[in-house]
Write a protein that holds these residues in place. Structure first.
Motif, PDB file in Angstrom:
ATOM      1  N   ALA A  21       0.846  -1.188   0.000  1.00 37.09           N
ATOM      2  CA  ALA A  21       0.000   0.000   0.000  1.00 37.09           C
ATOM      3  C   ALA A  21       0.880   1.236   0.000  1.00 37.09           C
ATOM      4  N   PRO A  22       0.490   2.293  -0.716  1.00 38.27           N
ATOM      5  CA  PRO A  22       1.325   3.490  -0.793  1.00 38.27           C
ATOM      6  C   PRO A  22       1.535   4.110   0.573  1.00 38.27           C
ATOM      7  N   ALA A  23       2.753   4.547   0.816  1.00 43.93           N
ATOM      8  CA  ALA A  23       3.084   5.161   2.097  1.00 43.93           C
ATOM      9  C   ALA A  23       2.494   6.564   2.178  1.00 43.93           C
ATOM     10  N   ARG A  24       2.126   6.965   3.379  1.00 41.77           N
ATOM     11  CA  ARG A  24       1.612   8.313   3.599  1.00 41.77           C
ATOM     12  C   ARG A  24       2.762   9.300   3.388  1.00 41.77           C
ATOM     13  N   PRO A  25       2.560  10.345   2.584  1.00 36.62           N
ATOM     14  CA  PRO A  25       3.642  11.309   2.348  1.00 36.62           C
ATOM     15  C   PRO A  25       3.999  12.051   3.631  1.00 36.62           C
ATOM     16  N   GLN A  65     -12.952  -1.351  35.770  1.00 38.18           N
ATOM     17  CA  GLN A  65     -11.545  -1.696  36.002  1.00 38.18           C
ATOM     18  C   GLN A  65     -11.051  -2.811  35.080  1.00 38.18           C
ATOM     19  N   THR A  66     -11.534  -2.804  33.829  1.00 41.30           N
ATOM     20  CA  THR A  66     -11.060  -3.799  32.874  1.00 41.30           C
ATOM     21  C   THR A  66      -9.620  -3.504  32.466  1.00 41.30           C
ATOM     22  N   THR A  67      -9.326  -2.233  32.178  1.00 44.82           N
ATOM     23  CA  THR A  67      -7.972  -1.838  31.793  1.00 44.82           C
ATOM     24  C   THR A  67      -7.072  -1.825  33.017  1.00 44.82           C
ATOM     25  N   ARG A  68      -5.939  -2.509  32.923  1.00 38.55           N
ATOM     26  CA  ARG A  68      -5.033  -2.601  34.073  1.00 38.55           C
ATOM     27  C   ARG A  68      -3.767  -1.781  33.900  1.00 38.55           C
ATOM     28  N   SER A  69      -3.427  -1.406  32.685  1.00 34.62           N
ATOM     29  CA  SER A  69      -2.180  -0.692  32.464  1.00 34.62           C
ATOM     30  C   SER A  69      -2.378   0.373  31.403  1.00 34.62           C
ATOM     31  N   ARG A  70      -1.377   1.181  31.223  1.00 33.40           N
ATOM     32  CA  ARG A  70      -1.434   2.221  30.203  1.00 33.40           C
ATOM     33  C   ARG A  70      -1.349   1.585  28.818  1.00 33.40           C
ATOM     34  N   VAL A  71      -2.257   1.968  27.929  1.00 30.68           N
ATOM     35  CA  VAL A  71      -2.291   1.451  26.565  1.00 30.68           C
ATOM     36  C   VAL A  71      -2.152   2.632  25.615  1.00 30.68           C
ATOM     37  N   LEU A  72      -1.207   2.543  24.692  1.00 30.48           N
ATOM     38  CA  LEU A  72      -0.994   3.631  23.746  1.00 30.48           C
ATOM     39  C   LEU A  72      -1.653   3.300  22.417  1.00 30.48           C
ATOM     40  N   GLY A  73      -2.532   4.203  21.962  1.00 30.75           N
ATOM     41  CA  GLY A  73      -3.131   4.075  20.644  1.00 30.75           C
ATOM     42  C   GLY A  73      -2.667   5.222  19.777  1.00 30.75           C
ATOM     43  N   ILE A  74      -2.245   4.936  18.561  1.00 36.04           N
ATOM     44  CA  ILE A  74      -1.660   5.940  17.677  1.00 36.04           C
ATOM     45  C   ILE A  74      -2.670   6.290  16.597  1.00 36.04           C
ATOM     46  N   GLY A  75      -3.138   7.534  16.617  1.00 34.91           N
ATOM     47  CA  GLY A  75      -4.135   7.979  15.655  1.00 34.91           C
ATOM     48  C   GLY A  75      -3.571   9.042  14.729  1.00 34.91           C
ATOM     49  N   MET A  76      -4.079   9.085  13.505  1.00 32.55           N
ATOM     50  CA  MET A  76      -3.649  10.076  12.527  1.00 32.55           C
ATOM     51  C   MET A  76      -4.829  10.953  12.128  1.00 32.55           C
ATOM     52  N   TYR A 204       6.112   7.814  15.494  1.00 29.70           N
ATOM     53  CA  TYR A 204       5.888   6.439  15.045  1.00 29.70           C
ATOM     54  C   TYR A 204       5.560   6.440  13.554  1.00 29.70           C
ATOM     55  N   PRO A 205       5.773   5.321  12.868  1.00 27.48           N
ATOM     56  CA  PRO A 205       5.330   5.217  11.475  1.00 27.48           C
ATOM     57  C   PRO A 205       3.829   5.466  11.389  1.00 27.48           C
ATOM     58  N   PRO A 206       3.354   6.075  10.308  1.00 25.73           N
ATOM     59  CA  PRO A 206       1.940   6.444  10.223  1.00 25.73           C
ATOM     60  C   PRO A 206       0.974   5.266  10.184  1.00 25.73           C
ATOM     61  N   ASP A 207       1.473   4.051   9.874  1.00 24.58           N
ATOM     62  CA  ASP A 207       0.580   2.896   9.817  1.00 24.58           C
ATOM     63  C   ASP A 207       0.627   2.066  11.094  1.00 24.58           C
TER      64      ASP A 207
END
Length: 325
Positions: A21-25, A65-76, A204-207
């Protein structure tokens, strides 16, 4: 990043297995920053994170209290890379694991460029946990954004009154009314975050959609199925660990996981009559793992007694939790 991690990233980003897939410019004016999602348990932080990122990154269940730790989500969003930090619900902790969870939540808020306080608008009143969060932000001189979630469950008149009540705290610079479940109001919130993160290069990489290792993601999927299948105190007494990960030439992967419990009675509940419940949990987890990996998964689950797992240091380190919190 391993080959399998790369497959996960390509699959979740819509690329085929070849990654063609084409990379994001590269952006002309990039922005990048952290947004911490904080709130009382069950405010909908994980559901909101998944909606903003556009893929399932954090596990979700109706239980608190389902989440127990820090979770990182990367959005564009345009030229902005928004690093959402989904934190455990903030409440008054009593046990070691609870203290570590709350400490992780506050650390996420402290380090972030922007803090968003989520509140379940369907509640009849502002709960003590949320008031405690607001007071601590005031003490730290920290401003935040208010996100009134679950607006699909409340009448507009009550929603406006609730927003006015929160305004009296003099902590919030903006108020957004959303439904993380239906998507209502998320476009405006996303645009705000994209404009508010500081100028700077993407980290981070965009994908890429998360920094969580693949083994931990797999363990979290199984833990989510435990929460959805079990009732009352049993899910909170469990821990899931991915012990083995074997990849084959045909593209499939065999994953071995251990579910630790604190009492023999909990082991019996998870196994179910004739092993029926553990089979249901295994099937649901395997299907979801195969979906995000994009290849066949063979999942083997074992249930073991480990009475004091919540007091053992090695249970905290993989999740970045402070054992001494």
């Amino acid at each position: 990043m391993t080959d399998s991690d790369d497959i996960v990233s390509r699959f979740l980003s819509g690329q085929d297995a070849s990654g063609d897939a084409p990379a994001r410019p590269a952006p002309t004016h990039p922005r990048c920053g952290f947004v911490a999602l904080v709130g009382a348990p069950n405010a909908g932080k994980s559901t909101l994170l998944n909606a903003l990122v556009g893929s399932k990154i954090s596990i979700v269940s109706p239980k608190v209290q389902t989440t127990r730790s820090r979770v990182l989500g990367i959005g564009m969003a345009g030229d902005s890379q928004i690093l959402y930090v989904d934190t455990p619900g903030i409440f008054t902790p009593k046990k070691r694991l609870e203290r570590a969870m709350v400490a992780a939540a506050w650390q996420g808020a402290t380090d972030a460029d922007q803090v968003a306080v989520l509140f379940d608008a369907a509640q009849k009143r502002i709960d003590d946990d949320t008031r405690g969060i607001v007071e601590r932000l005031k003490e730290a001189g920290r401003k935040a954004v208010l996100v009134l979630n679950k607006i699909d469950l409340i009448k507009r008149e009550r929603l406006l009154a609730l927003a006015a009540e929160f305004a009296e705290f003099d902590v919030f610079t903006e108020t957004f009314m959303v439904s993380a479940l239906t998507g209502d109001g998320l476009e405006g919130l996303l645009k705000f975050f994209a404009a508010s993160v500081p100028e700077g290069p993407w980290l981070y990489p965009p994908d890429q959609l998360s920094d969580m290792p693949e083994r931990l993601l797999a363990a979290e999927i199984t833990r989510e199925k435990l929460f959805l299948q079990l009732h009352q105190e049993v899910p909170y007494a469990t821990s899931v660990e991915t012990e083995t990960w074997e990849e084959f030439e045909n593209g499939s992967v065999r994953i071995g996981q251990v579910i630790y419990v604190q009492r023999d009675t909990q082991k019996a509940i998870i196994l179910g009559k004739g092993g029926a419940r553990i089979k249901q949990i295994s099937t649901a987890a395997r299907v979801e793992m195969a979906e995000f990996l994009g290849r066949p998964v063979h999942l083997m689950l074992f249930v073991k007694l480990r009475e004091n797992w919540a007091e053992e240091r090695d249970q905290y380190e993989p999740w970045g939790l402070d054992y001494n919190a």
